[in-house]
Design an enzyme around this catalytic site. Structure first.
Site, PDB file in Angstrom:
ATOM      1  CE1 TYR A 150      -3.069  -3.044   0.911  1.00 13.86           C
ATOM      2  CE2 TYR A 150      -4.498  -1.121   0.854  1.00 13.86           C
ATOM      3  CZ  TYR A 150      -4.329  -2.488   0.811  1.00 13.86           C
ATOM      4  OH  TYR A 150      -5.412  -3.298   0.666  1.00 13.86           O
ATOM      5  CE  LYS A 220       1.842 -17.854   0.369  1.00 13.71           C
ATOM      6  NZ  LYS A 220       1.303 -19.209   0.545  1.00 13.71           N
ATOM      7  CG  ASP A 285      -1.481 -20.544   2.031  1.00 14.37           C
ATOM      8  OD1 ASP A 285      -0.839 -20.029   2.954  1.00 14.37           O
ATOM      9  OD2 ASP A 285      -1.004 -21.430   1.297  1.00 14.37           O
ATOM     10  CG  ASP A 309      -7.986  -4.753   1.859  1.00 16.76           C
ATOM     11  OD1 ASP A 309      -9.102  -4.584   2.378  1.00 16.76           O
ATOM     12  OD2 ASP A 309      -7.687  -4.324   0.736  1.00 16.76           O
TER      13      ASP A 309
END
Ligand code: NAD
Length: 423
Positions: A150, A220, A285, A309
């Site tokens: 972002y 991740k 995930d 988000d």
């Protein structure tokens, strides 16, 4: 009673009985949901304090409304007033389309350094849900708000910046990793130690304050080792600063390496029984999977901007959707905070007085809790719960709840206000 500013002194918010609270009604459905929400807020404050306390609302311009009036999407006066008054609330804002324009929300979060996006996701009995046990979802999401992808550092292929980056990669022996160098665009993902540690600290403090047992770092890091992997590592470092007050999975791994799996499992069980805060981590995930299958295993979740988000909207969908999910953007050091509806402007519904103001109303409840007016927050929560359980709802819920009474935005706001007045 003269209206005064909220300030922060000696590490504590100082809230006068008649605080000035700026608001941005927002674009699209913003003005309709704001009108409904404001009446609810005033009714709840009146009910809780019988006139001894009262909010002085101060309207600020931003978004399309500001652009039409001033030619600017985010006037400096709005930013200055927000900074000056510390705590504010806003409806959704249109993201300007076109070269050089950034989301106004992202700009506000960065200008005011509102690093913590806090979104509680909780089920209200009777809400429509696509899952079998939505009542098992009670998760507080802490999303880092100022870093990650972002940051908006995007380079298009062929540009001076992209060419410079390719050169740098070449010099560092990394160019082979770019599959199509000539046509690739790039985005830079900054994730810093202090940026990560302050949001993780906020999440841990929140868990302690609310007697919650698990803080989960979602990342991740198996793929993005130097950014998301470091977020995990810094998370465990931050947890370690609490000494015995926290049992982290890092400690578990150390015991396992030294004394074997049984010793590590026993230590974890002992920590759980004694009510110590457990800090663990999960790959993003897997988090999506686990939070659908076993949402009850999560209390506080802390993660970077993009993961946060996705995660907050996915969790919101389990408990009724973005129409009822509240949020707050907070800097816990300066005290600066903006509470906001988490959905967008829903332009196709603007002016129809149909959509759900609950997201903004519950964001207001969060704001009142933040300034220490817990009685007001409780009254609002109670009335919303009653409306949903009794099936007095707006279009979005009515469509999914057979036998419900469909109310317009303003009727729903009135219903909540009257319910509060009747307590
Ligand atoms: P959106 O959230 O405005 O609308 C998507 C859909 O969600 C709507 O069609 C509607 O079905 C549903 N929805 C939204 N708000 C609802 C409510 N209060 N009650 C019931 N249902 C509701 O998303 P979008 O269409 O992608 O974006 C429209 C504009 O809003 C864009 O300019 C976008 O940039 C902006 N936006 C702003 C914010 C913000 O200000 N925080 C957040 C997201 C999007």
């Amino acid at each position: 009673m003269a209206a005064e500013k909220i300030t922060k002194q000696n590490g504590k918010l100082q809230v006068p009985d008649n605080p000035i609270i700026p608001f941005i009604a927002g674009d699209g459905i913003g003005p309709e949901i704001w009108a409904a929400a404001k009446d609810v807020f005033d009714s709840a404050v009146q009910k809780a304090y019988h006139g001894k306390k009262k909010v002085e609302w101060k309207q600020l311009l931003a978004g399309e409304a500001a652009f039409d009036k001033t030619g600017e999407w985010l006037p400096q006066e709005t930013v200055d007033t927000l900074i000056d008054n510390l705590v504010a609330i806003k409806g959704p804002l249109t993201t300007p389309i076109g070269k050089g324009h950034r989301s106004i929300n992202v700009t506000l979060r960065q200008k005011l350094d509102l690093y913590a996006c806090y979104r509680p996701v909780k089920y209200f009995d009777g809400s429509p849900s696509p899952v079998v046990h939505p009542e098992r979802v009670d998760i507080d999401v802490f999303r880092e708000n100022t870093e990650d992808i972002y940051a908006g550092i995007d380079f298009v292929s062929g540009s001076k910046e992209a060419e410079g980056l390719l050169k740098l990669l070449d010099e560092n022996g990394q160019l082979d990793k770019v599959r199509f160098p000539k046509t690739s665009n790039f985005a830079i993902k900054p994730v810093s130690e202090e940026g990560s540690k302050r949001i993780i600290h906020a999440a841990i403090e929140y868990a302690f304050d609310h007697n919650l047992q698990h803080v989960t770092l979602v990342h991740k890091g198996n793929i993005m080792k130097k950014t998301e992997g470091s977020f995990k590592q810094w998370g465990y470092e931050e947890a370690a600063t609490y000494g015995d007050k926290i049992f982290s999975m890092n400690t578990y791994d150390q015991i396992k390496a030294d004394k074997g799996k049984k010793a590590a499992d026993d230590a974890l069980t002992a920590a759980e029984y004694s009510g110590r805060l457990i800090v663990n981590d999960v790959i993003t995930d897997n988090f999506f999977q686990q939070s659908l299958l076993h949402p009850e295993n999560f209390d506080v979740v802390v993660t970077m901007n993009l993961n946060g988000d996705y995660i907050s909207d996915a969790l919101a969908a389990q408990v009724g959707g973005i129409g009822i999910s509240p949020g707050g953007n907070i800097n816990y050091e300066t005290g600066q905070a903006i509470f906001e509806a988490t959905h967008g402007t829903a332009p196709q519904f603007a002016g129809q007085n149909k959509l759900n103001p609950t997201s903004l109303i519950l964001s207001g409840a969060m704001m009142f809790a933040y300034i220490g007016w817990n009685e007001v927050a409780d009254l609002i929560q109670k009335a919303i719960a009653e409306a949903i359980k009794g099936k007095h709802v707006t279009l979005d819920f009515a469509r999914q709840l057979p036998g419900s009474e469909e109310l317009s935005t303003s009727e729903y706001g009135n219903f909540i206000s009257k319910t509060i007045e009747g307590y």
